[in-house]
Design a protein around this motif. Structure first.
Motif, PDB file in Angstrom:
ATOM      1  N   LYS A  11       1.066   8.173  -8.642  1.00  0.00           N
ATOM      2  CA  LYS A  11       1.294   7.283 -10.201  1.00  0.00           C
ATOM      3  C   LYS A  11       1.340   5.930  -9.329  1.00  0.00           C
ATOM      4  O   LYS A  11       1.633   5.627  -8.734  1.00  0.00           O
ATOM      5  CB  LYS A  11       2.856   7.110 -10.073  1.00  0.00           C
ATOM      6  N   TYR A  12       1.653   4.758 -10.428  1.00  0.00           N
ATOM      7  CA  TYR A  12       1.283   3.579  -9.629  1.00  0.00           C
ATOM      8  C   TYR A  12       2.750   2.832  -9.741  1.00  0.00           C
ATOM      9  O   TYR A  12       3.631   2.959 -10.117  1.00  0.00           O
ATOM     10  CB  TYR A  12       0.935   2.609 -10.935  1.00  0.00           C
ATOM     11  N   HIS A  13       3.135   1.708  -9.124  1.00  0.00           N
ATOM     12  CA  HIS A  13       3.966   1.429  -8.361  1.00  0.00           C
ATOM     13  C   HIS A  13       4.805   0.491  -9.358  1.00  0.00           C
ATOM     14  O   HIS A  13       3.526  -0.154  -9.668  1.00  0.00           O
ATOM     15  CB  HIS A  13       4.444   0.589  -7.085  1.00  0.00           C
ATOM     16  N   PRO A  14       5.836   0.559  -9.630  1.00  0.00           N
ATOM     17  CA  PRO A  14       6.124  -0.297 -11.328  1.00  0.00           C
ATOM     18  C   PRO A  14       6.203  -1.841 -10.845  1.00  0.00           C
ATOM     19  O   PRO A  14       6.236  -2.690 -11.715  1.00  0.00           O
ATOM     20  CB  PRO A  14       7.715   0.200 -10.678  1.00  0.00           C
ATOM     21  N   VAL A  35       0.359  -0.822  -4.966  1.00  0.00           N
ATOM     22  CA  VAL A  35       0.487   0.592  -3.741  1.00  0.00           C
ATOM     23  C   VAL A  35       1.054   1.536  -5.215  1.00  0.00           C
ATOM     24  O   VAL A  35       1.763   1.241  -6.580  1.00  0.00           O
ATOM     25  CB  VAL A  35       2.183  -0.369  -3.754  1.00  0.00           C
ATOM     26  N   GLN A  36       0.458   2.915  -4.354  1.00  0.00           N
ATOM     27  CA  GLN A  36       0.534   4.070  -5.994  1.00  0.00           C
ATOM     28  C   GLN A  36       1.998   4.691  -5.279  1.00  0.00           C
ATOM     29  O   GLN A  36       2.202   4.402  -3.799  1.00  0.00           O
ATOM     30  CB  GLN A  36      -0.428   4.676  -5.192  1.00  0.00           C
ATOM     31  N   ILE A  37       1.872   5.640  -5.921  1.00  0.00           N
ATOM     32  CA  ILE A  37       3.049   6.764  -5.707  1.00  0.00           C
ATOM     33  C   ILE A  37       3.236   7.292  -5.059  1.00  0.00           C
ATOM     34  O   ILE A  37       2.527   8.640  -6.495  1.00  0.00           O
ATOM     35  CB  ILE A  37       4.899   6.598  -6.641  1.00  0.00           C
ATOM     36  N   ILE A  38       1.998   8.575  -3.957  1.00  0.00           N
ATOM     37  CA  ILE A  38       1.182   9.557  -3.689  1.00  0.00           C
ATOM     38  C   ILE A  38       2.329  10.591  -3.017  1.00  0.00           C
ATOM     39  O   ILE A  38       2.816  10.127  -2.192  1.00  0.00           O
ATOM     40  CB  ILE A  38       0.248   9.417  -3.108  1.00  0.00           C
ATOM     41  N   GLU A  39       2.571  11.662  -3.983  1.00  0.00           N
ATOM     42  CA  GLU A  39       3.505  13.293  -4.190  1.00  0.00           C
ATOM     43  C   GLU A  39       4.440  11.866  -2.880  1.00  0.00           C
ATOM     44  O   GLU A  39       5.490  12.473  -2.196  1.00  0.00           O
ATOM     45  CB  GLU A  39       2.944  13.308  -2.252  1.00  0.00           C
ATOM     46  N   GLY A  40       4.895  11.949  -4.401  1.00  0.00           N
ATOM     47  CA  GLY A  40       7.097  11.070  -3.919  1.00  0.00           C
ATOM     48  C   GLY A  40       6.648   9.697  -3.177  1.00  0.00           C
ATOM     49  O   GLY A  40       7.725   9.379  -2.703  1.00  0.00           O
ATOM     50  N   LYS A  41       5.737   9.307  -2.439  1.00  0.00           N
ATOM     51  CA  LYS A  41       5.223   8.064  -1.433  1.00  0.00           C
ATOM     52  C   LYS A  41       4.985   7.553  -1.964  1.00  0.00           C
ATOM     53  O   LYS A  41       4.363   7.558  -1.690  1.00  0.00           O
ATOM     54  CB  LYS A  41       5.815   8.654   0.155  1.00  0.00           C
ATOM     55  N   PHE A  87       7.373  -3.044   1.380  1.00  0.00           N
ATOM     56  CA  PHE A  87       7.917  -2.371   0.353  1.00  0.00           C
ATOM     57  C   PHE A  87       9.405  -1.980  -0.540  1.00  0.00           C
ATOM     58  O   PHE A  87       9.550  -2.505  -1.788  1.00  0.00           O
ATOM     59  CB  PHE A  87       7.031  -1.105   0.318  1.00  0.00           C
ATOM     60  N   GLU A  88       9.584  -2.001   0.274  1.00  0.00           N
ATOM     61  CA  GLU A  88      11.391  -1.738   0.170  1.00  0.00           C
ATOM     62  C   GLU A  88      12.632  -2.363   0.009  1.00  0.00           C
ATOM     63  O   GLU A  88      13.992  -2.112  -0.259  1.00  0.00           O
ATOM     64  CB  GLU A  88      12.149  -0.526   0.921  1.00  0.00           C
TER      65      GLU A  88
END
Ligand code: SF4
Length: 227
Positions: free
Chosen positions: A16-19, A24-30, A200-201
């Protein structure tokens, strides 16, 4: 020596794309970021903030355009003599014969990194992960970049051969820096990747460079509140 193009590295991953963070992508939830960002992180973290959090767009420098052109020429030449194979086939083949592959996509959902390795030499004794650079000086940021490629590559294989990271002057055979990707190198790059995740966080601040010379040649200078 055999030249191989690896054909089967599009994994079936949950992506998924990071909102809020471009790239940054969210791959396997990370969170998963391009390894090339480590170069910028070493130059000035505030550049990362401007480009990917604020969405500031600036043009390429002449050096970047030249670099891309040289890179594309090398890739074209390589492809003329390369034959297609799966990653597993190349790994197996290289147990008996030196094999070269270029532009290999590596991805590690575990460490949250991904990118393209310029060139890999696979020999019966070792894997040499090569990143091409415009000059011949090994900066901390470029060392971090090649270490991250080594980490992602190591994470994709089940093979006891030694891994070596190397920096080469683009368009030449001049390998001007190399090291074995040992425990210390792994520890060091994992620390930097943790820092990136902290950025990122929102747990850590983007630290601007303390070197005024970097600001003088920075593409983001006119957007930067620090300059
Ligand atoms: S002008 Fe200086 S502080 Fe600002 S982003 Fe560029 S290098 Fe960083």
């Amino acid at each position: 020596m055999e030249n191989k193009i690896i054909t089967d590295l599009n994994k079936d991953l949950d992506i998924k794309y990071h909102p809020n963070i471009k790239g940054v992508q969210i791959i396997e939830g990370k969170n998963n970021f391009p390894i090339s960002w480590l170069n910028q992180q070493g130059y000035c973290e505030y550049q990362l903030y401007l480009q990917y959090f604020q969405g500031v767009k600036v043009g390429e420098t002449q050096a970047m355009t030249t670099g891309t052109n040289v890179h594309n020429q090398l890739e074209k030449k390589f492809q003329e003599s390369a034959t297609p194979a799966t990653f597993e086939e190349v790994l197996e083949f290289s147990k008996t014969e030196k094999t070269v592959t270029r532009e290999m996509f590596v991805i590690s959902p575990e460490y949250g990194i991904r990118g393209f390795i310029d060139e890999i030499w696979m020999t019966p004794e070792e894997f040499v992960i090569i990143d091409d650079k415009p000059g011949n000086r090994a900066y901390g940021s470029t060392i971090n970049q090649v270490r991250a490629y080594c980490l992602a590559f190591k994470n994709m294989i089940n093979d006891k051969r030694k891994i070596v990271g190397a920096l080469r002057q683009r368009g030449t055979d001049n390998i001007f820096w190399s090291e074995e990707f040992d425990e210390d190198a792994q520890k060091s790059i994992k620390f930097i990747i943790d820092r990136m995740n902290g950025l990122f966080e929102g747990e850590k601040p983007f630290i601007k460079t303390k070197n005024p010379n970097k600001c003088k040649s920075c593409r983001f200078q006119s957007y930067c509140i620090h300059d």
